[in-house]
Design an enzyme around this catalytic site. Sequence first.
Site, mmCIF file in Angstrom:
data_model
loop_
_atom_site.group_PDB
_atom_site.id
_atom_site.type_symbol
_atom_site.label_atom_id
_atom_site.label_comp_id
_atom_site.label_asym_id
_atom_site.label_seq_id
_atom_site.Cartn_x
_atom_site.Cartn_y
_atom_site.Cartn_z
ATOM 1 N N LYS A 1 -32.909 10.431 17.377
ATOM 2 C CA LYS A 1 -33.796 9.779 17.277
ATOM 3 C C LYS A 1 -33.442 7.943 17.872
ATOM 4 C CE LYS A 1 -33.719 9.352 12.458
ATOM 5 N NZ LYS A 1 -33.810 9.644 11.138
ATOM 6 N N ARG B 1 -42.890 9.274 2.746
ATOM 7 C CA ARG B 1 -43.352 9.070 3.883
ATOM 8 C C ARG B 1 -44.140 9.756 4.977
ATOM 9 N NH1 ARG B 1 -37.569 7.668 7.654
ATOM 10 N NH2 ARG B 1 -37.454 10.045 7.253
ATOM 11 N N TYR C 1 -26.430 -24.706 18.465
ATOM 12 C CA TYR C 1 -28.045 -24.846 18.577
ATOM 13 C C TYR C 1 -28.528 -25.714 17.181
ATOM 14 C CZ TYR C 1 -30.064 -22.934 22.883
ATOM 15 O OH TYR C 1 -30.511 -22.347 23.832
ATOM 16 N N MET D 1 -29.085 -16.527 21.925
ATOM 17 C CA MET D 1 -29.523 -15.456 22.752
ATOM 18 C C MET D 1 -28.653 -14.666 23.336
ATOM 19 S SD MET D 1 -32.647 -15.305 26.171
ATOM 20 C CE MET D 1 -33.881 -16.076 25.024
HETATM 21 C C1 LIG Z 1 -32.921 9.826 10.921
HETATM 22 C C2 LIG Z 1 -33.071 11.693 10.016
HETATM 23 C C3 LIG Z 1 -32.384 12.123 9.387
HETATM 24 C C4 LIG Z 1 -30.967 11.821 10.465
HETATM 25 O O1 LIG Z 1 -30.947 11.130 9.049
HETATM 26 P P1 LIG Z 1 -28.891 10.203 8.191
HETATM 27 O O2 LIG Z 1 -28.859 9.541 7.836
HETATM 28 O O3 LIG Z 1 -28.724 9.609 9.418
HETATM 29 O O4 LIG Z 1 -28.035 12.043 8.528
HETATM 30 C C5 LIG Z 1 -32.671 14.218 9.407
HETATM 31 N N1 LIG Z 1 -33.618 13.822 8.488
HETATM 32 C C6 LIG Z 1 -34.704 13.205 9.149
HETATM 33 C C7 LIG Z 1 -35.704 14.289 8.840
HETATM 34 C C8 LIG Z 1 -34.682 12.355 9.662
HETATM 35 O O5 LIG Z 1 -35.605 11.027 10.340
#
Ligand SMILES: *Cc1c(COP(=O)(O)O)cnc(C)c1O
Length: 379
Positions: A53, A152, A274, A320
């Site tokens: 992801k 979640r 800055y 930046m």
């Molecule tokens: C991001 C995610 C993972 C991987 O988690 P890590 O801690 O990066 O190994 C696995 N399962 C789900 C559902 C996730 O959202």
Amino acid sequence: MNDAPKRSLPEEVTATSEVAAGAILTVDLGAIRENYRRLKARLGNVRCAGVLKADGYGVGAGQVAAALLREGCDTFFVALLGEGVALRRSIGPGPAIFVLNGIPPGAEPDAVAADLCAVINSVGQLAAWREAARCAGRKLPAAIQVDSGMSRLGMAPGDVERIAVDPHAFDGIDIRLVMSHLACADEPEHPANERQQLAFERLREMLLEAPASLTNSSGIFLGARFHYDLARPGAALYGINPTPARPNPMLPVVRLEAKVVQTRMLEAGAGVGYGHTFHTTAPLAAATISLGYADGWHRRAASAAWFEGARLPFLGRVSMDSIILDISALPPGKLREGDLVELLGPSQSVDDAAGHAGTIGYEILTSLGPRFHRRYVGG
Ligand SMILES: *Cc1c(COP(=O)(O)O)cnc(C)c1O
């Protein structure tokens, strides 16, 4: 001006070409492969997927997928439909791609066209995927995600009970996985781990016989009870320590180096950067590097860069596109314009940088910006 010879635009110069970019991100695909092998060794006969992801945690989903495919990995997870379609384009037909955040309502035909596996998080999504299967005239692959206690994503226990007694709940659906996600796996002593494992056990027993998946990177180190049939590591593949209380069992994967654009002596009493949040009290050797918060190095992440073992603290605020460094730890003239200083690498790991910034390695990696010149090695 009109007499100047006409020259075409330099096509080879892009924002991320090596000569033009302010910083260089090197991704060691060999280290990713070795990390995958290390996780597999811990998992024994349990299958191991790769989580890609957010563009492979910011390092490049397509390149990481290609590296993992060479290790025999055949299952990938992304967060979004668009990431899934892009990954399918990149790796071609065959390997399973699960979309963790589910398929947005109405986009089911796109997911079917890209041969993606829906992660079904609600009763409504289950109905939509059944309907998509009816329209497609074939069974469609899916994972049922159950909420074992993170609150979640995934079906609540009541929803699982409801679909478990509905004989038509899974019509047209090929359940490839029953899955859930751990909230506290990086804290081995946290009582939620045990509770989630027991809750997952109860929920999956209610559903059809299907392979089960519970663990992320850290969960792999909690023991075999958490492994089930398929593990879903992300962070550990990219070199983030899955066992924060213990030494990192993974190899580092990224190296980030920024170019020095100027070196100079600052006079005593000079205001730096800055807001003049820093003033010199004596003459000070300084260098300005070509990397800033627009590259994902946040203002609050101020710390230091490294050059040949010397620590070069940041002076004043991160801009930046640039950061000013105190280079007095180096002999005069040692650091030159065009040299590369290290922000991430052997001297400062992703987890180190995260610690200084009061965040986690995940956030450091996924913040790394789009302007870097990227080098892939060890593929
Ligand atoms: C991001 C995610 C993972 C991987 O988690 P890590 O801690 O990066 O190994 C696995 N399962 C789900 C559902 C996730 O959202």
